[in-house]
Scaffold this motif. Structure first.
Motif, PDB file in Angstrom:
ATOM      1  N   ALA A  12       0.357  -1.288  -0.254  1.00 37.88           N
ATOM      2  CA  ALA A  12      -0.298   0.041   0.110  1.00 37.88           C
ATOM      3  C   ALA A  12       0.900   0.966  -0.342  1.00 37.88           C
ATOM      4  O   ALA A  12       1.934   1.230   0.734  1.00 37.88           O
ATOM      5  N   PHE A  13       0.459   1.876  -0.710  1.00 37.32           N
ATOM      6  CA  PHE A  13       1.219   3.605  -0.490  1.00 37.32           C
ATOM      7  C   PHE A  13       0.058   5.099  -0.374  1.00 37.32           C
ATOM      8  O   PHE A  13      -0.699   4.502  -0.197  1.00 37.32           O
ATOM      9  N   PHE A  14       1.551   5.110   0.847  1.00 38.18           N
ATOM     10  CA  PHE A  14      -0.022   6.269   1.647  1.00 38.18           C
ATOM     11  C   PHE A  14       1.195   7.495   1.071  1.00 38.18           C
ATOM     12  O   PHE A  14       2.516   7.679   1.956  1.00 38.18           O
ATOM     13  N   GLU A  15      -0.028   8.617   0.478  1.00 41.56           N
ATOM     14  CA  GLU A  15       0.905   9.736   0.027  1.00 41.56           C
ATOM     15  C   GLU A  15      -0.075  10.984   1.300  1.00 41.56           C
ATOM     16  O   GLU A  15      -1.324  10.981   1.587  1.00 41.56           O
ATOM     17  N   LYS A  16       0.181  12.040   1.523  1.00 41.69           N
ATOM     18  CA  LYS A  16       0.037  12.807   2.166  1.00 41.69           C
ATOM     19  C   LYS A  16      -0.809  13.598   0.981  1.00 41.69           C
ATOM     20  O   LYS A  16      -0.613  13.874  -0.106  1.00 41.69           O
ATOM     21  N   ASN A  17      -2.123  14.022   1.947  1.00 40.28           N
ATOM     22  CA  ASN A  17      -2.514  15.150   1.451  1.00 40.28           C
ATOM     23  C   ASN A  17      -3.445  16.399   0.988  1.00 40.28           C
ATOM     24  O   ASN A  17      -2.696  16.605   2.044  1.00 40.28           O
ATOM     25  N   GLU A  18      -4.281  17.261   0.355  1.00 41.04           N
ATOM     26  CA  GLU A  18      -3.992  18.346   0.657  1.00 41.04           C
ATOM     27  C   GLU A  18      -5.340  18.284   2.216  1.00 41.04           C
ATOM     28  O   GLU A  18      -5.580  19.888   2.479  1.00 41.04           O
ATOM     29  N   TYR A  22      -3.775  10.995   4.297  1.00 37.57           N
ATOM     30  CA  TYR A  22      -3.410  10.416   3.307  1.00 37.57           C
ATOM     31  C   TYR A  22      -4.322   9.723   3.011  1.00 37.57           C
ATOM     32  O   TYR A  22      -4.990   9.227   2.895  1.00 37.57           O
ATOM     33  N   THR A  23      -3.925   9.575   1.785  1.00 43.50           N
ATOM     34  CA  THR A  23      -4.926   8.584   0.531  1.00 43.50           C
ATOM     35  C   THR A  23      -3.901   7.625   0.183  1.00 43.50           C
ATOM     36  O   THR A  23      -2.737   7.885   0.396  1.00 43.50           O
ATOM     37  N   VAL A  24      -4.302   6.466   0.119  1.00 41.16           N
ATOM     38  CA  VAL A  24      -3.893   5.594   0.609  1.00 41.16           C
ATOM     39  C   VAL A  24      -4.077   4.332  -0.511  1.00 41.16           C
ATOM     40  O   VAL A  24      -5.864   4.397  -1.321  1.00 41.16           O
ATOM     41  N   GLU A  35      -8.981   7.129   1.783  1.00 39.85           N
ATOM     42  CA  GLU A  35      -7.942   7.767   2.920  1.00 39.85           C
ATOM     43  C   GLU A  35      -8.056   7.648   4.372  1.00 39.85           C
ATOM     44  O   GLU A  35      -9.335   7.288   4.494  1.00 39.85           O
ATOM     45  N   GLY A  36      -7.052   8.462   4.946  1.00 39.26           N
ATOM     46  CA  GLY A  36      -7.365   8.695   6.950  1.00 39.26           C
ATOM     47  C   GLY A  36      -7.288   9.707   6.683  1.00 39.26           C
ATOM     48  O   GLY A  36      -6.790  10.878   6.939  1.00 39.26           O
ATOM     49  N   ARG A  37      -8.028  10.371   8.305  1.00 38.85           N
ATOM     50  CA  ARG A  37      -7.150  12.002   8.497  1.00 38.85           C
ATOM     51  C   ARG A  37      -5.921  11.805   9.683  1.00 38.85           C
ATOM     52  O   ARG A  37      -5.303  12.594   9.460  1.00 38.85           O
ATOM     53  N   THR A  38      -5.280  10.687  10.018  1.00 38.89           N
ATOM     54  CA  THR A  38      -4.932   9.868  10.354  1.00 38.89           C
ATOM     55  C   THR A  38      -3.805   8.802   9.592  1.00 38.89           C
ATOM     56  O   THR A  38      -4.190   7.955   8.688  1.00 38.89           O
ATOM     57  N   PHE A  39      -2.361   8.207  10.292  1.00 37.43           N
ATOM     58  CA  PHE A  39      -1.943   7.686   9.249  1.00 37.43           C
ATOM     59  C   PHE A  39      -1.986   6.465  10.127  1.00 37.43           C
ATOM     60  O   PHE A  39      -2.824   5.436   8.807  1.00 37.43           O
ATOM     61  N   GLU A  40      -2.728   6.368  10.718  1.00 37.98           N
ATOM     62  CA  GLU A  40      -3.386   5.054  11.324  1.00 37.98           C
ATOM     63  C   GLU A  40      -4.772   4.831  11.104  1.00 37.98           C
ATOM     64  O   GLU A  40      -5.259   3.677  10.617  1.00 37.98           O
ATOM     65  N   GLU A  41      -5.454   5.709  11.348  1.00 34.80           N
ATOM     66  CA  GLU A  41      -6.438   6.086  10.672  1.00 34.80           C
ATOM     67  C   GLU A  41      -6.314   4.970   9.198  1.00 34.80           C
ATOM     68  O   GLU A  41      -7.076   4.226   8.799  1.00 34.80           O
ATOM     69  N   ALA A  42      -5.291   5.385   7.973  1.00 40.95           N
ATOM     70  CA  ALA A  42      -5.298   5.984   6.519  1.00 40.95           C
ATOM     71  C   ALA A  42      -4.888   3.800   6.738  1.00 40.95           C
ATOM     72  O   ALA A  42      -5.712   3.398   6.375  1.00 40.95           O
TER      73      ALA A  42
END
Length: 79
Positions: A12-18, A22-24, A35-42
């Motif tokens: 899985a690729f995690f990218e910071k979004n606007e 994080y968008t996954v 996507e998720g609001r935090t890395f853990e949620e993502a």
């Protein structure tokens, strides 16, 4: 890479979004984006999305996609 008959791993690729979340994406599962609001949620959302994706394939009696190898490389290009 398949771990055993009942477990599989996907890259899985995690990218910071606007939105500062994080968008996954999961390249081995075309179209899977979450996507998720935090890395853990993502991470949680990604696991849920993969399970739903695979469940949909099984219900449609399609082959469950396996990941057999990926590579991630940073490349530099002149701009």
């Amino acid at each position: 890479m398949e771990i055993n008959k009942h477990t599989a791993e996907y890259t899985a690729f995690f990218e910071k979004n606007e939105n500062d979340g994080y968008t996954v994406t999961v390249p081995s599962l075309p179209g899977l984006v979450t996507e998720g609001r935090t890395f853990e949620e993502a991470i949680k959302m990604a696991k849920d999305a993969v399970l739903c994706y695979l469940s949909g394939l099984k219900k449609a009696e399609l082959e469950v996609l396996r990941e057999y190898g990926t590579g991630s490389f940073r490349i530099a290009v002149p701009v």
